[in-house]
Motif scaffolding. Structure first.
Motif, PDB file in Angstrom:
ATOM      1  N   GLY A 323     -11.477   2.927  34.407  1.00 17.65           N
ATOM      2  CA  GLY A 323     -10.406   3.159  32.789  1.00 17.65           C
ATOM      3  C   GLY A 323     -10.538   3.346  31.534  1.00 17.65           C
ATOM      4  N   ALA A 324     -10.627   4.322  30.551  1.00 15.85           N
ATOM      5  CA  ALA A 324     -10.905   4.807  29.305  1.00 15.85           C
ATOM      6  C   ALA A 324      -9.999   5.330  27.957  1.00 15.85           C
ATOM      7  N   LEU A 325     -10.436   5.175  27.510  1.00 13.49           N
ATOM      8  CA  LEU A 325      -8.519   5.404  26.040  1.00 13.49           C
ATOM      9  C   LEU A 325      -9.902   5.596  25.443  1.00 13.49           C
ATOM     10  N   TYR A 326      -9.434   7.055  25.093  1.00 12.39           N
ATOM     11  CA  TYR A 326      -9.744   7.588  23.213  1.00 12.39           C
ATOM     12  C   TYR A 326      -9.165   7.338  22.475  1.00 12.39           C
ATOM     13  N   ALA A 327      -9.294   7.012  21.704  1.00 12.78           N
ATOM     14  CA  ALA A 327      -8.204   6.384  20.392  1.00 12.78           C
ATOM     15  C   ALA A 327      -8.918   7.149  18.554  1.00 12.78           C
ATOM     16  N   VAL A 328      -7.759   7.268  18.381  1.00 17.48           N
ATOM     17  CA  VAL A 328      -8.016   8.337  16.567  1.00 17.48           C
ATOM     18  C   VAL A 328      -7.783   7.071  15.947  1.00 17.48           C
ATOM     19  N   GLN A 329      -9.275   7.103  14.743  1.00 17.78           N
ATOM     20  CA  GLN A 329      -8.965   5.763  13.689  1.00 17.78           C
ATOM     21  C   GLN A 329      -8.477   7.080  12.485  1.00 17.78           C
ATOM     22  N   PRO A 330      -7.821   6.131  11.723  1.00 15.09           N
ATOM     23  CA  PRO A 330      -7.123   6.882  10.957  1.00 15.09           C
ATOM     24  C   PRO A 330      -8.849   8.234  10.002  1.00 15.09           C
ATOM     25  N   ASN A 574      -2.159  -0.971  17.072  1.00 13.52           N
ATOM     26  CA  ASN A 574      -1.049  -0.388  16.785  1.00 13.52           C
ATOM     27  C   ASN A 574      -1.775   0.753  15.622  1.00 13.52           C
ATOM     28  N   GLY A 575      -3.144  -0.076  15.340  1.00 11.53           N
ATOM     29  CA  GLY A 575      -4.528   0.170  14.752  1.00 11.53           C
ATOM     30  C   GLY A 575      -5.147   2.048  13.990  1.00 11.53           C
ATOM     31  N   PHE A 576      -4.691   2.657  15.227  1.00  9.86           N
ATOM     32  CA  PHE A 576      -5.605   3.653  15.395  1.00  9.86           C
ATOM     33  C   PHE A 576      -3.647   5.100  15.381  1.00  9.86           C
ATOM     34  N   GLN A 577      -4.541   5.902  14.744  1.00  8.23           N
ATOM     35  CA  GLN A 577      -3.831   7.698  14.704  1.00  8.23           C
ATOM     36  C   GLN A 577      -2.835   7.910  16.054  1.00  8.23           C
ATOM     37  N   ARG A 578      -3.959   8.159  17.347  1.00  8.79           N
ATOM     38  CA  ARG A 578      -3.281   8.204  18.401  1.00  8.79           C
ATOM     39  C   ARG A 578      -4.162   8.304  19.171  1.00  8.79           C
ATOM     40  N   ILE A 579      -3.460   7.175  20.743  1.00  4.23           N
ATOM     41  CA  ILE A 579      -4.639   7.051  21.268  1.00  4.23           C
ATOM     42  C   ILE A 579      -4.356   7.601  22.521  1.00  4.23           C
ATOM     43  N   ILE A 580      -5.205   8.480  23.217  1.00  2.00           N
ATOM     44  CA  ILE A 580      -5.799   8.987  24.676  1.00  2.00           C
ATOM     45  C   ILE A 580      -5.792   8.483  25.838  1.00  2.00           C
TER      46      ILE A 580
END
Length: 591
Positions: A323-330, A574-580
């Motif tokens: 699987g994979a996760l995308y994450a948006v950094q601040p 918790n360091g990300f703006q959001r996780i997808i």
């Protein structure tokens, strides 16, 4: 009181600090590796050799502190150093005894002594408080010198690591000879594990640091410093400065330029800018890595009674899960993490990428959802939904098609959307809340509806979503809602119970709610990557993995059955703006 012209001479510089800590990490990791392979005797022999090596560093430290003492009173530091040397001599003796111990009783005595020594080190708070020297330069060439107030330092950590490592080896050997002894160690395993772990509910700044890794992480801070007060051409540049109060260093680790700053406004860094850098620096810091190895050793002992790797279990239906996760950094960068495990979670999670940047400029969307494998839907603040296709998904590179508008902008005044959820393969659900009626605003009961919409062109970005259809007129008011893929929807109620629902697109019906778990309120974020794989993120940023066996059709013939939890590793989540989460059948954005 220090000012900008003052210079610190830190106790951490009394030895080659990096080498000293790296040696402690190497020793503990080596002991664990031998223990995992079942080579307990080799681990003991290596322990003896490395105890002597760390002893040489302690002698160097003693000489340095004596030198400092000649210039400034250092009685407190000398006393602390004498205590560390005493603990080191004790471990040296116990390591020698363990080499020659043959009976279970002899090994049990050694394990008991080592555990008492480890507890004594952590109970002695003064052992971890050290004074530095503050130099005051003066124009005349002379300088004033004074001691600083004692602060937390990790000088005792390598010896503490040896102590806990020796206890771990001895207890593992004892249990191997006498399996019935395992129960007597459980409380000690737990107590020591608590000391070397970050508490699940601990958040830096919000709560005082109590455990060793908490105190270390609280001593390292990365903060953005604006290079200019106002945007230049819509750009604001920040230097991310890392301050390490243990070593008294301050270094710019990188610069960040944000390109979407409105003209006329001041440059203000977004929340958490630098948080991911701070977590990465902490995770790569040798004292934190040493404690992480101890935590893993104690976790294994607590759960299995041995350091040895378990034999590979033969599951008749075992298969790989990726699987994979995308994450948006601040700062708006979109990063990608890929993982491997198996459908029984018997294979440790392997994050074979460590946050590859695959996009930029993603921080201003109010929602981002996975649509189908490499398709993402991004929601703007005006309600418009944009379709993107990640052409570089397979190779994890920054290559995209889109955006294409698949939902026009809408403005809702009397109702709003609490959650948008991707059901996979073009299906999207939304939880809509509107103001209730009856008895005035304070007495009004909000109306919560669950709606579905379908995008037939989800693979190409053509066309648009259908008009929302109501699936439930008065849906439950969950604190967290997320997708389980294949039109499965999970909700977590305020009391922490996990509820399962399933939409039947053919008949337009909604099955559930069915209770499948409890205790889920301990997590700050919960999401699924599909096929029953559910992740929970603690307030401290660590993540656990679970597998719900009856995820697709629900537990109709009895209670739900689970695999896990297992720690999944990776960064501080918790360091990300959001996780997808990205999976073939869809996922949810975590806010």
């Amino acid at each position: 009181m220090a000012d900008d012209s003052d210079l610190f001479e830190t106790i951490a510089s009394a030895v080659p600090f990096g080498e000293y800590m790296a040696k402690g990490l190497e020793v503990v990791q080596g002991m664990y590796n031998f223990g995992r392979s079942g080579q307990g005797q080799q681990a003991i022999e290596q322990l003896q050799q490395q105890v002597q090596a760390i002893g040489a560093d302690l002698k160097n430290l003693s000489g340095k502190v004596d030198e400092l003492n000649a210039r400034v009173t250092q009685d407190e530091n000398l006393a602390r150093l004498r205590s560390i040397n005493g603990y080191h001599r004790d471990i040296e003796g116990l390591a020698f005894e363990l080499t020659h111990a043959t009976s279970a009783d002899e090994i049990a005595v050694i394990a008991k002594k080592a555990s008492l020594s480890a507890s004594s080190m952590t109970d002695d708070e003064d052992l971890w408080l050290w004074s530095d020297i503050l130099h005051h330069p003066s124009p005349g060439g002379t300088e004033g010198t004074e001691l600083t107030t004692p602060e937390f330092k990790v000088i005792p950590l390598p010896v503490y690591g040896l102590t806990v490592g020796l206890f771990s080896l001895a207890s593992s050997l004892h249990i191997a000879k006498e399996p019935s002894a395992a129960g007597g160690y459980l409380s000690t395993f737990q107590t020591l594990a608590d000391t070397v772990s970050v508490r699940p509910d601990w958040v830096d700044i919000e709560k005082p640091a109590k455990t060793l890794p908490e105190k270390i992480r609280a001593s390292i801070t990365v903060m953005p410093i604006a290079a200019t007060n106002y945007p230049a051409g819509g750009k604001c540049t920040y230097g991310l400065e890392c301050v390490n109060r243990i070593e008294r260093t301050a270094v710019i680790v990188r610069t960040v330029t944000l390109t979407d700053s409105p003209a006329g406004s001041m440059c203000e860094a977004p929340p958490n800018l630098g948080y991911a850098d701070e977590t990465r620096i902490e995770d790569e810091y040798a004292p934190i890595q040493l404690l992480a190895v101890l935590e893993e050793m104690l976790f294994r002992l607590r759960t299995s009674g041995t350091l040895a790797d378990p034999p590979r279990q033969d599951f008749p239906d075992i298969r790989a899960v990726t699987g994979a996760l995308y994450a948006v950094q601040p700062d708006g960068d979109l990063v990608m993490y890929s993982f491997n495990t198996d459908n029984h979670l018997s294979t440790p999670f392997d994050w074979h990428t460590s946050g590859t940047v695959v996009g930029t400029g993603w921080r201003n969307y109010i929602d981002i959802l996975s649509g189908y494998w490499n398709v993402l839907y991004a929601v703007q603040d005006d309600g418009a939904i944009l379709w993107y296709e990640h052409d570089g998904a397979a190779n994890e590179v920054n290559s995209w098609s889109g955006p294409k508008v698949v939902e026009a902008a809408t403005i809702q005044i009397d109702n709003w959307i609490d959650w948008r959820i991707s059901g996979g393969s073009g299906w999207m659900y939304q939880v809509r809340r509107s103001e209730g009626v009856g008895g005035g605003l304070k007495q009004a009961i909000p109306r919560i509806t669950l709606e579905s919409a379908y995008h037939a062109g989800y693979k190409t970005g053509e066309g648009s979503f259908s008009q929302p259809a109501t699936l439930a007129n008065q849906w439950s008011q969950y604190r967290i809602v997320f997708s389980g893929s294949n039109n499965v929807i999970f909700g977590i109620s305020d009391d922490g119970r996990l509820w399962w629902h399933r939409h039947d697109p053919v008949h337009g019906s909604l099955e559930g709610p069915v209770e499948v778990g409890s205790g889920w309120d301990i997590f700050r974020n919960v999401f699924s990557s599909g096929n029953g794989m559910i992740f929970g993120i603690y307030p401290n940023g660590t993540m656990m993995g679970y597998l719900l066996n009856e995820w697709e059709l629900g537990p109709h013939d009895g209670p739900a059955t689970w695999v896990g939890p297992v720690p999944v590793g990776g960064p501080n989540w918790n360091g990300f703006q959001r996780i997808i989460p990205r999976f073939d059948e869809g996922s949810i954005t975590v806010k």
